[in-house]
Design a protein around this motif. Structure first.
Motif, PDB file in Angstrom:
ATOM      1  N   GLY A 338       1.052  -1.133  -0.019  1.00 59.88           N
ATOM      2  CA  GLY A 338       0.097  -0.148  -0.141  1.00 59.88           C
ATOM      3  C   GLY A 338       0.810   1.386  -0.064  1.00 59.88           C
ATOM      4  O   GLY A 338       2.004   1.273   0.761  1.00 59.88           O
ATOM      5  N   VAL A 339       0.362   2.269  -0.678  1.00 61.74           N
ATOM      6  CA  VAL A 339       0.924   3.386  -0.632  1.00 61.74           C
ATOM      7  C   VAL A 339       0.438   4.327   0.252  1.00 61.74           C
ATOM      8  O   VAL A 339       1.037   5.253   1.161  1.00 61.74           O
ATOM      9  CB  VAL A 339       0.921   4.172  -2.115  1.00 61.74           C
ATOM     10  N   THR A 340      -1.088   4.400   0.490  1.00 64.12           N
ATOM     11  CA  THR A 340      -1.663   5.275   1.503  1.00 64.12           C
ATOM     12  C   THR A 340      -1.542   4.581   2.741  1.00 64.12           C
ATOM     13  O   THR A 340      -2.543   3.664   3.132  1.00 64.12           O
ATOM     14  CB  THR A 340      -3.097   5.552   0.997  1.00 64.12           C
ATOM     15  N   LYS A 341      -0.616   4.839   3.604  1.00 66.08           N
ATOM     16  CA  LYS A 341      -0.381   3.844   4.881  1.00 66.08           C
ATOM     17  C   LYS A 341      -1.529   3.895   5.871  1.00 66.08           C
ATOM     18  O   LYS A 341      -2.102   3.097   6.413  1.00 66.08           O
ATOM     19  CB  LYS A 341       0.767   4.454   5.255  1.00 66.08           C
ATOM     20  N   GLY A 342      -2.137   5.164   5.907  1.00 69.53           N
ATOM     21  CA  GLY A 342      -3.220   5.181   6.877  1.00 69.53           C
ATOM     22  C   GLY A 342      -4.432   4.389   6.670  1.00 69.53           C
ATOM     23  O   GLY A 342      -5.169   3.893   7.391  1.00 69.53           O
ATOM     24  N   GLU A 343      -4.701   4.685   5.267  1.00 69.42           N
ATOM     25  CA  GLU A 343      -5.856   3.995   4.913  1.00 69.42           C
ATOM     26  C   GLU A 343      -5.790   2.332   4.894  1.00 69.42           C
ATOM     27  O   GLU A 343      -6.543   1.390   5.262  1.00 69.42           O
ATOM     28  CB  GLU A 343      -6.410   4.276   3.517  1.00 69.42           C
ATOM     29  N   HIS A 344      -4.496   1.919   4.425  1.00 63.90           N
ATOM     30  CA  HIS A 344      -4.269   0.231   4.650  1.00 63.90           C
ATOM     31  C   HIS A 344      -4.213  -0.083   5.935  1.00 63.90           C
ATOM     32  O   HIS A 344      -4.554  -1.099   6.127  1.00 63.90           O
ATOM     33  CB  HIS A 344      -3.007   0.090   3.718  1.00 63.90           C
ATOM     34  N   GLY A 345      -3.592   0.885   6.634  1.00 62.12           N
ATOM     35  CA  GLY A 345      -3.529   0.545   8.151  1.00 62.12           C
ATOM     36  C   GLY A 345      -5.021   0.324   8.613  1.00 62.12           C
ATOM     37  O   GLY A 345      -5.245  -0.600   9.567  1.00 62.12           O
ATOM     38  N   GLY A 346      -5.796   1.366   8.323  1.00 60.21           N
ATOM     39  CA  GLY A 346      -7.071   1.154   8.724  1.00 60.21           C
ATOM     40  C   GLY A 346      -8.021  -0.133   8.104  1.00 60.21           C
ATOM     41  O   GLY A 346      -8.702  -0.740   9.013  1.00 60.21           O
ATOM     42  N   PHE A 347      -7.556  -0.525   7.079  1.00 65.09           N
ATOM     43  CA  PHE A 347      -8.171  -1.696   6.619  1.00 65.09           C
ATOM     44  C   PHE A 347      -7.916  -3.004   7.297  1.00 65.09           C
ATOM     45  O   PHE A 347      -8.351  -3.835   7.558  1.00 65.09           O
ATOM     46  CB  PHE A 347      -8.150  -1.899   5.222  1.00 65.09           C
ATOM     47  N   HIS A 348      -6.426  -2.880   7.563  1.00 63.64           N
ATOM     48  CA  HIS A 348      -5.756  -4.080   8.338  1.00 63.64           C
ATOM     49  C   HIS A 348      -6.228  -4.215   9.682  1.00 63.64           C
ATOM     50  O   HIS A 348      -6.949  -5.253  10.035  1.00 63.64           O
ATOM     51  CB  HIS A 348      -4.167  -3.878   8.352  1.00 63.64           C
ATOM     52  N   GLU A 349      -6.609  -2.851  10.447  1.00 59.44           N
ATOM     53  CA  GLU A 349      -7.482  -3.063  11.552  1.00 59.44           C
ATOM     54  C   GLU A 349      -8.940  -3.519  11.756  1.00 59.44           C
ATOM     55  O   GLU A 349      -9.179  -4.234  12.496  1.00 59.44           O
ATOM     56  CB  GLU A 349      -6.984  -1.525  12.452  1.00 59.44           C
ATOM     57  N   ALA A 350      -9.321  -2.875  10.546  1.00 63.28           N
ATOM     58  CA  ALA A 350     -10.939  -3.251  10.288  1.00 63.28           C
ATOM     59  C   ALA A 350     -11.068  -4.931  10.268  1.00 63.28           C
ATOM     60  O   ALA A 350     -12.072  -5.314  10.904  1.00 63.28           O
ATOM     61  CB  ALA A 350     -11.398  -2.458   9.322  1.00 63.28           C
ATOM     62  N   ALA A 351     -10.077  -5.319   9.461  1.00 67.57           N
ATOM     63  CA  ALA A 351     -10.218  -6.871   9.319  1.00 67.57           C
ATOM     64  C   ALA A 351     -10.108  -7.482  10.722  1.00 67.57           C
ATOM     65  O   ALA A 351     -10.659  -8.488  11.271  1.00 67.57           O
ATOM     66  CB  ALA A 351      -9.176  -7.340   8.485  1.00 67.57           C
ATOM     67  N   ILE A 352      -9.125  -6.978  11.645  1.00 63.80           N
ATOM     68  CA  ILE A 352      -8.843  -7.377  12.763  1.00 63.80           C
ATOM     69  C   ILE A 352     -10.095  -7.276  13.742  1.00 63.80           C
ATOM     70  O   ILE A 352     -10.559  -8.354  14.528  1.00 63.80           O
ATOM     71  CB  ILE A 352      -8.006  -6.672  13.798  1.00 63.80           C
ATOM     72  N   GLY A 353     -10.944  -6.217  13.654  1.00 61.00           N
ATOM     73  CA  GLY A 353     -12.177  -5.846  14.238  1.00 61.00           C
ATOM     74  C   GLY A 353     -13.405  -6.709  13.937  1.00 61.00           C
ATOM     75  O   GLY A 353     -14.014  -7.352  14.712  1.00 61.00           O
ATOM     76  N   ALA A 354     -13.081  -7.269  12.554  1.00 63.24           N
ATOM     77  CA  ALA A 354     -13.969  -8.230  12.299  1.00 63.24           C
ATOM     78  C   ALA A 354     -14.016  -9.784  12.886  1.00 63.24           C
ATOM     79  O   ALA A 354     -14.707 -10.330  13.377  1.00 63.24           O
ATOM     80  CB  ALA A 354     -14.083  -8.382  10.631  1.00 63.24           C
ATOM     81  N   GLY A 355     -12.601 -10.014  13.113  1.00 67.31           N
ATOM     82  CA  GLY A 355     -12.379 -11.198  13.657  1.00 67.31           C
ATOM     83  C   GLY A 355     -12.871 -11.013  14.980  1.00 67.31           C
ATOM     84  O   GLY A 355     -13.191 -12.052  15.659  1.00 67.31           O
ATOM     85  N   ILE A 356     -12.415  -9.981  15.899  1.00 70.77           N
ATOM     86  CA  ILE A 356     -12.862  -9.739  17.315  1.00 70.77           C
ATOM     87  C   ILE A 356     -14.257  -9.876  17.499  1.00 70.77           C
ATOM     88  O   ILE A 356     -14.636 -10.386  18.501  1.00 70.77           O
ATOM     89  CB  ILE A 356     -12.052  -8.410  17.726  1.00 70.77           C
ATOM     90  N   PHE A 357     -14.986  -9.435  16.535  1.00 71.32           N
ATOM     91  CA  PHE A 357     -16.393  -9.652  16.603  1.00 71.32           C
ATOM     92  C   PHE A 357     -16.962 -11.083  16.289  1.00 71.32           C
ATOM     93  O   PHE A 357     -17.653 -11.674  17.289  1.00 71.32           O
ATOM     94  CB  PHE A 357     -17.352  -8.729  15.623  1.00 71.32           C
ATOM     95  N   THR A 358     -16.640 -11.669  15.177  1.00 71.51           N
ATOM     96  CA  THR A 358     -17.058 -12.823  14.925  1.00 71.51           C
ATOM     97  C   THR A 358     -16.596 -14.072  15.754  1.00 71.51           C
ATOM     98  O   THR A 358     -17.766 -14.946  16.051  1.00 71.51           O
ATOM     99  CB  THR A 358     -16.401 -13.307  13.302  1.00 71.51           C
ATOM    100  N   GLY A 359     -15.527 -13.951  16.521  1.00 72.91           N
ATOM    101  CA  GLY A 359     -15.104 -15.176  17.230  1.00 72.91           C
ATOM    102  C   GLY A 359     -15.833 -15.407  18.528  1.00 72.91           C
ATOM    103  O   GLY A 359     -16.779 -16.450  18.763  1.00 72.91           O
ATOM    104  N   PRO A 360     -16.159 -14.060  19.290  1.00 76.58           N
ATOM    105  CA  PRO A 360     -16.983 -14.340  20.480  1.00 76.58           C
ATOM    106  C   PRO A 360     -18.557 -14.283  20.109  1.00 76.58           C
ATOM    107  O   PRO A 360     -19.060 -15.011  20.710  1.00 76.58           O
ATOM    108  CB  PRO A 360     -16.668 -12.742  21.307  1.00 76.58           C
ATOM    109  N   ALA A 361     -18.896 -13.531  18.834  1.00 80.81           N
ATOM    110  CA  ALA A 361     -20.292 -13.772  18.584  1.00 80.81           C
ATOM    111  C   ALA A 361     -20.631 -15.226  18.451  1.00 80.81           C
ATOM    112  O   ALA A 361     -21.787 -15.752  18.881  1.00 80.81           O
ATOM    113  CB  ALA A 361     -20.561 -12.920  17.362  1.00 80.81           C
ATOM    114  N   VAL A 362     -19.922 -15.870  17.560  1.00 81.14           N
ATOM    115  CA  VAL A 362     -20.059 -17.474  17.445  1.00 81.14           C
ATOM    116  C   VAL A 362     -20.456 -18.236  18.622  1.00 81.14           C
ATOM    117  O   VAL A 362     -21.057 -18.917  18.956  1.00 81.14           O
ATOM    118  CB  VAL A 362     -19.039 -18.017  16.478  1.00 81.14           C
ATOM    119  N   GLY A 363     -19.194 -17.764  19.602  1.00 77.70           N
ATOM    120  CA  GLY A 363     -19.180 -18.468  20.943  1.00 77.70           C
ATOM    121  C   GLY A 363     -20.382 -18.326  21.776  1.00 77.70           C
ATOM    122  O   GLY A 363     -20.866 -19.227  22.296  1.00 77.70           O
TER     123      GLY A 363
END
Length: 407
Positions: A338-363
């Motif tokens: 990525g060239v736009t570091k802030g936006e790519h970092g935001g997407f990287h962290e948003a994907a983490i957020g999706a995992g933080i939600f999905t795992g506990p929600a399924v449990g």
């Protein structure tokens, strides 16, 4: 481009952020169990709320940091986190003594946190040529994982010796220090002569680092695979951390002993980051990503279902090493491609957020609908992890142009 002095300050900010986040969020689940009677269902649901909020807000936070400045976002995020934890620690008793109040505190704190991580990732990566990019990302990973491991190790003892309010007030003080430091770095950056800044900028080209992929197509493919694997590692981590209080009860541990014993996997992750920082042979090698994913899934079940301490300990060590490689892959490819570091970092962290939600929600859903099966949350998340493995393999074997690197 930031000066070396500002980047050094960003690494210090990162370490403070990691310790503050680890102390508050890891032991919030013990607090909710002891003060409000939360069991696995309540703590998993609480973690799912955190993940849902983070997934949404961090995506916009990355864009905000890109537009308004990384240091501005860091300053504002630190202030929000400090204020939220002060309120949760008793500044407003009516909020601190109610379940709904603590949930609101956590949501506010999460919004503040979402302003910090993408901005930190972008600050240490911005304008770096390929060789330094690898070193900076390696140092970044080592610092935050060390802070998180230390926080988990000492947090239980701190909670037992100083009382539950310490998991709010100590992070509040840490985040306040972050605010002061971010403000100082922002002023330092603004004082820097623009001519000096322009002269020091080095153009960063996509896909240039360590072990080079053979085409931009392959580079983007590994980025997509890492963006799949890493959220599923957070599915496992965040389906595990909220149930640590119950796991500790099973082995007769209080918060202090649980902190000592269950910090094995964060320390293993730290060692993994050190190895991956110094050895670049894993770059764009699918077998490493695949192997770590499979090991993570198996060890997740072993930790939750194991009946012997030695088995749980060994599983933690392998689990930590595996999730370390998946996180490192996601962040490294995000910053490398990525060239736009802030936006790519935001997407990287948003994907983490999706995992933080999905795992506990399924449990949580599995416990809600199958209350008579005590281990149903582990098996339900295990099935979800198998689905992630299928997704990962599908991306790898998808028809593509270009030459595939040796895997």
């Amino acid at each position: 481009m930031f000066s070396p002095r500002v980047k050094r300050g960003a690494f210090l900010l990162e370490g403070l952020n990691s310790v503050g986040v680890g102390l508050y969020f890891s032991y919030l689940f013990f607090h909710m169990r002891d003060q409000f009677g939360f069991a696995n269902l309540g703590n998993l649901s609480l973690c799912a709320v955190n993940g849902a909020v983070y997934c949404v807000t961090v995506w916009f936070a990355g864009k905000y940091a890109q537009k308004h400045g990384y240091l501005v976002a860091l300053r504002q995020g630190s202030l929000i986190m400090s204020g939220a934890t002060l309120v949760g620690g008793g500044l407003v008793p009516s909020v601190a003594n109610a379940v709904s109040g603590q949930v609101c505190v956590m949501i506010t704190w999460t919004i503040g946190m979402s302003l910090t991580w993408p901005a930190l990732e972008a600050t240490v990566s911005e304008g770096e040529p390929p060789g330094r990019l690898q070193r900076h990302i390696g140092l970044y990973n080592v610092i935050w994982s060390a802070g998180g491991a230390v926080a988990y190790f000492v947090g239980g003892a701190m909670m037992e010796r100083l009382g539950y309010r310490s998991i709010f007030l100590v992070p509040a003080a840490i985040h306040a220090c972050q605010f002061v430091l971010a403000l100082a770095l922002e002023r330092e950056h603004r004082r820097r002569p623009r001519a000096e800044e322009s002269a020091s900028e080095v153009p960063v080209r996509s896909g240039q680092s360590g072990a080079r992929p053979r085409s931009a197509v392959i580079s983007r493919r590994f980025l997509r695979m890492a963006w799949v694997a890493n959220p599923f590692s957070y599915v496992a981590v965040n389906a595990l951390v909220p149930v640590i209080p119950k796991l500790a009860e099973r082995f007769g541990m209080g918060p202090m002993l649980a902190g000592f014993f269950c910090s094995a996997w964060p320390f293993a992750r730290l060692v993994s980051f050190l190895v991956l920082w110094l050895w670049t042979g894993w770059h764009y090698r699918f077998r490493w990503l695949l192997g770590s994913y499979m090991a993570m899934a198996v060890c997740f079940l072993a930790i939750l279902l194991g009946q012997r301490l030695w088995l749980v300990l060994v599983a933690q060590l392998v689990f930590g090493a595996a999730v370390g490689l998946m996180y490192y892959s996601s962040l490294y490819y995000s910053m490398d491609v990525g060239v736009t570091k802030g936006e790519h970092g935001g997407f990287h962290e948003a994907a983490i957020g999706a995992g933080i939600f999905t795992g506990p929600a399924v449990g949580a859903v599995s416990i809600r609908f199958f209350p008579g099966l005590p281990n149903m949350n582990a098996w339900a998340v295990g099935v979800l992890l198998v689905g992630g493995l299928v997704w990962l393999l599908t991306l790898y074997h998808k028809p593509r142009r270009g030459t595939e690197p040796r895997c």
